[in-house]
Design a protein around this motif. Structure first.
Motif, PDB file in Angstrom:
ATOM      1  N   ARG A   6     -10.151 -27.673  12.651  1.00 38.60           N
ATOM      2  CA  ARG A   6     -10.918 -28.877  13.196  1.00 38.60           C
ATOM      3  C   ARG A   6     -11.808 -29.224  11.892  1.00 38.60           C
ATOM      4  NH1 ARG A   6     -11.278 -25.423  17.470  1.00 38.60           N
ATOM      5  NH2 ARG A   6     -13.051 -24.254  16.737  1.00 38.60           N
ATOM      6  N   CYS A   7     -12.431 -28.320  11.123  1.00 38.71           N
ATOM      7  CA  CYS A   7     -13.371 -28.692  10.010  1.00 38.71           C
ATOM      8  C   CYS A   7     -12.410 -29.418   8.995  1.00 38.71           C
ATOM      9  CB  CYS A   7     -13.967 -27.656   9.316  1.00 38.71           C
ATOM     10  SG  CYS A   7     -15.012 -27.826   8.289  1.00 38.71           S
ATOM     11  N   SER A   8     -11.355 -28.893   8.461  1.00 40.33           N
ATOM     12  CA  SER A   8     -10.434 -29.591   7.409  1.00 40.33           C
ATOM     13  C   SER A   8      -9.015 -29.504   7.651  1.00 40.33           C
ATOM     14  CB  SER A   8     -10.951 -28.780   5.912  1.00 40.33           C
ATOM     15  OG  SER A   8     -10.117 -29.553   4.906  1.00 40.33           O
ATOM     16  N   PRO A   9      -8.547 -30.321   8.243  1.00 41.61           N
ATOM     17  CA  PRO A   9      -7.075 -30.655   8.512  1.00 41.61           C
ATOM     18  C   PRO A   9      -6.179 -30.109   7.350  1.00 41.61           C
ATOM     19  CG  PRO A   9      -7.938 -32.209   9.896  1.00 41.61           C
ATOM     20  CD  PRO A   9      -9.137 -31.549   8.999  1.00 41.61           C
ATOM     21  N   ALA A  10      -6.559 -30.917   6.270  1.00 41.82           N
ATOM     22  CA  ALA A  10      -5.666 -30.824   5.226  1.00 41.82           C
ATOM     23  C   ALA A  10      -5.701 -29.469   4.403  1.00 41.82           C
ATOM     24  CB  ALA A  10      -6.167 -31.833   4.077  1.00 41.82           C
ATOM     25  N   LEU A  11      -6.945 -28.693   4.414  1.00 34.91           N
ATOM     26  CA  LEU A  11      -6.921 -27.491   3.888  1.00 34.91           C
ATOM     27  C   LEU A  11      -6.446 -26.755   4.794  1.00 34.91           C
ATOM     28  CD1 LEU A  11      -8.398 -25.539   1.815  1.00 34.91           C
ATOM     29  CD2 LEU A  11     -10.364 -25.466   3.271  1.00 34.91           C
ATOM     30  N   PHE A  12      -6.408 -26.673   6.064  1.00 33.12           N
ATOM     31  CA  PHE A  12      -5.564 -25.824   6.856  1.00 33.12           C
ATOM     32  C   PHE A  12      -4.224 -26.016   6.606  1.00 33.12           C
ATOM     33  CE2 PHE A  12      -3.510 -24.959  11.058  1.00 33.12           C
ATOM     34  CZ  PHE A  12      -3.888 -23.517  10.903  1.00 33.12           C
ATOM     35  N   ALA A  13      -3.672 -27.134   6.658  1.00 31.17           N
ATOM     36  CA  ALA A  13      -2.452 -27.347   6.375  1.00 31.17           C
ATOM     37  C   ALA A  13      -1.914 -26.912   4.881  1.00 31.17           C
ATOM     38  CB  ALA A  13      -2.021 -28.753   6.277  1.00 31.17           C
ATOM     39  N   TRP A  14      -2.766 -26.884   3.899  1.00 28.88           N
ATOM     40  CA  TRP A  14      -2.071 -26.292   2.483  1.00 28.88           C
ATOM     41  C   TRP A  14      -2.196 -25.041   2.569  1.00 28.88           C
ATOM     42  CZ3 TRP A  14      -6.170 -24.335  -1.021  1.00 28.88           C
ATOM     43  CH2 TRP A  14      -5.813 -23.971  -2.028  1.00 28.88           C
ATOM     44  N   LEU A  15      -3.140 -24.156   3.478  1.00 30.53           N
ATOM     45  CA  LEU A  15      -3.104 -22.718   3.410  1.00 30.53           C
ATOM     46  C   LEU A  15      -2.017 -22.224   4.240  1.00 30.53           C
ATOM     47  CD1 LEU A  15      -7.042 -22.195   3.600  1.00 30.53           C
ATOM     48  CD2 LEU A  15      -5.159 -21.620   1.725  1.00 30.53           C
ATOM     49  N   LEU A  16      -1.696 -22.961   5.329  1.00 33.07           N
ATOM     50  CA  LEU A  16      -0.556 -22.506   6.168  1.00 33.07           C
ATOM     51  C   LEU A  16       0.933 -22.804   5.564  1.00 33.07           C
ATOM     52  CD1 LEU A  16       0.346 -21.915   9.058  1.00 33.07           C
ATOM     53  CD2 LEU A  16       0.434 -24.222   9.745  1.00 33.07           C
ATOM     54  N   CYS A  17       1.083 -23.962   5.203  1.00 34.06           N
ATOM     55  CA  CYS A  17       2.363 -24.278   4.578  1.00 34.06           C
ATOM     56  C   CYS A  17       2.644 -23.620   3.381  1.00 34.06           C
ATOM     57  CB  CYS A  17       2.455 -25.984   4.224  1.00 34.06           C
ATOM     58  SG  CYS A  17       2.337 -26.749   5.691  1.00 34.06           S
ATOM     59  N   GLY A  18       1.559 -23.432   2.545  1.00 32.03           N
ATOM     60  CA  GLY A  18       1.563 -22.647   1.382  1.00 32.03           C
ATOM     61  C   GLY A  18       1.950 -21.079   1.563  1.00 32.03           C
ATOM     62  N   THR A  19       1.216 -20.573   2.777  1.00 33.00           N
ATOM     63  CA  THR A  19       1.369 -19.118   2.854  1.00 33.00           C
ATOM     64  C   THR A  19       2.907 -18.956   3.418  1.00 33.00           C
ATOM     65  OG1 THR A  19      -0.755 -18.972   3.113  1.00 33.00           O
ATOM     66  CG2 THR A  19       0.498 -17.123   4.181  1.00 33.00           C
ATOM     67  N   LEU A  20       3.433 -19.797   4.517  1.00 33.50           N
ATOM     68  CA  LEU A  20       4.550 -19.710   5.159  1.00 33.50           C
ATOM     69  C   LEU A  20       5.583 -19.821   3.810  1.00 33.50           C
ATOM     70  CD1 LEU A  20       4.092 -22.086   8.174  1.00 33.50           C
ATOM     71  CD2 LEU A  20       4.482 -19.559   8.181  1.00 33.50           C
ATOM     72  N   ASP A  21       5.498 -20.854   3.130  1.00 35.77           N
ATOM     73  CA  ASP A  21       6.604 -20.984   2.093  1.00 35.77           C
ATOM     74  C   ASP A  21       6.784 -19.776   1.047  1.00 35.77           C
ATOM     75  OD1 ASP A  21       8.348 -22.757   0.915  1.00 35.77           O
ATOM     76  OD2 ASP A  21       7.222 -22.610  -0.836  1.00 35.77           O
ATOM     77  N   ILE A  22       5.406 -19.239   0.496  1.00 36.00           N
ATOM     78  CA  ILE A  22       5.477 -18.179  -0.417  1.00 36.00           C
ATOM     79  C   ILE A  22       6.021 -16.784   0.185  1.00 36.00           C
ATOM     80  CG2 ILE A  22       3.083 -17.509  -0.185  1.00 36.00           C
ATOM     81  CD1 ILE A  22       5.338 -18.138  -3.598  1.00 36.00           C
ATOM     82  N   VAL A  23       5.576 -16.644   1.423  1.00 37.64           N
ATOM     83  CA  VAL A  23       6.188 -15.366   2.117  1.00 37.64           C
ATOM     84  C   VAL A  23       7.778 -15.618   2.560  1.00 37.64           C
ATOM     85  CG1 VAL A  23       5.895 -14.131   4.255  1.00 37.64           C
ATOM     86  CG2 VAL A  23       3.898 -14.877   3.166  1.00 37.64           C
ATOM     87  N   TYR A  24       7.961 -16.682   2.466  1.00 37.09           N
ATOM     88  CA  TYR A  24       9.452 -16.686   2.762  1.00 37.09           C
ATOM     89  C   TYR A  24      10.334 -16.564   1.461  1.00 37.09           C
ATOM     90  CZ  TYR A  24      14.056 -19.365   2.876  1.00 37.09           C
ATOM     91  OH  TYR A  24      15.554 -19.499   2.968  1.00 37.09           O
ATOM     92  N   ALA A  25       9.664 -17.051   0.343  1.00 40.12           N
ATOM     93  CA  ALA A  25      10.222 -16.855  -1.148  1.00 40.12           C
ATOM     94  C   ALA A  25      10.243 -15.240  -1.590  1.00 40.12           C
ATOM     95  CB  ALA A  25       9.508 -17.666  -2.082  1.00 40.12           C
ATOM     96  N   MET A  26       9.093 -14.629  -0.997  1.00 35.16           N
ATOM     97  CA  MET A  26       8.942 -13.448  -1.449  1.00 35.16           C
ATOM     98  C   MET A  26      10.144 -12.456  -0.795  1.00 35.16           C
ATOM     99  SD  MET A  26       4.810 -13.005  -1.107  1.00 35.16           S
ATOM    100  CE  MET A  26       3.777 -13.311  -2.402  1.00 35.16           C
ATOM    101  N   LEU A  27      10.015 -12.750   0.635  1.00 35.29           N
ATOM    102  CA  LEU A  27      11.187 -11.986   1.576  1.00 35.29           C
ATOM    103  C   LEU A  27      12.511 -12.220   0.952  1.00 35.29           C
ATOM    104  CD1 LEU A  27       9.919 -12.307   5.169  1.00 35.29           C
ATOM    105  CD2 LEU A  27       9.898 -10.265   3.848  1.00 35.29           C
TER     106      LEU A  27
END
Length: 153
Positions: A6-27
């Motif tokens: 709610r506070c910062s949609p772009a920051l939330f999206a950055w953290l969410l997408c970045g984390t999903l993508d890097i966890v995928y790469a790690m696995l």
């Protein structure tokens, strides 16, 4: 919706997408017989040169920072596109997210990686190509489109 979203949609999206993508790469790295540190040092080689592969933990942290920097650009480009083309957010989220993920894949795999690492495009191994395309769509394009959708819930 989380307070951060709610506070910062772009920051939330950055953290969410970045984390999903890097966890995928790690696995994927571990399942393919590699290591998380090796994969992250490989990412660091992009901007820091081949020597980053010898940096140990520092190289892995540089790779992680590089990953999130790239993801920041991907998220910022999406938010700019939605701001300039509001109709984009009114399309079915799965369609606009798929198209954006495909565009990201093409920029990264047909432009950036061949220029830096002289990798072939299209990839000779179509499975590896699909493995690279999947997270661009599912972990970046779809979440971004879902988070910014309008009137198509």
């Amino acid at each position: 919706m989380t307070p951060l979203a709610r506070c910062s949609p772009a920051l939330f999206a950055w953290l969410l997408c970045g984390t999903l993508d890097i966890v995928y790469a790690m696995l994927w790295s571990v399942l393919a017989g590699g290591s998380v540190g090796g994969m992250l040092r490989g990412v660091a080689k992009g901007p820091f040169g081949d020597g980053a592969g010898d940096w140990g933990l520092g190289g892995a942290l540089a790779g992680l920072a590089t990953h999130y920097a790239i993801m920041g650009a991907m998220v910022a480009a999406w938010f700019a596109a939605v701001r300039q083309l509001p109709a984009l957010a009114r399309q079915p989220w799965w369609l606009s997210g798929t198209l954006y993920g495909l565009a990201l894949y093409l920029v990264m795999n047909a432009l950036v990686l061949p220029l830096r690492f002289d990798t072939p495009f299209p990839p000779a191994d179509l499975v590896k190509g699909a493995v690279a395309l999947f997270p661009h769509i599912v972990f970046v394009g779809w979440p971004l489109a879902w988070l910014t959708r309008k009137d198509n819930r």
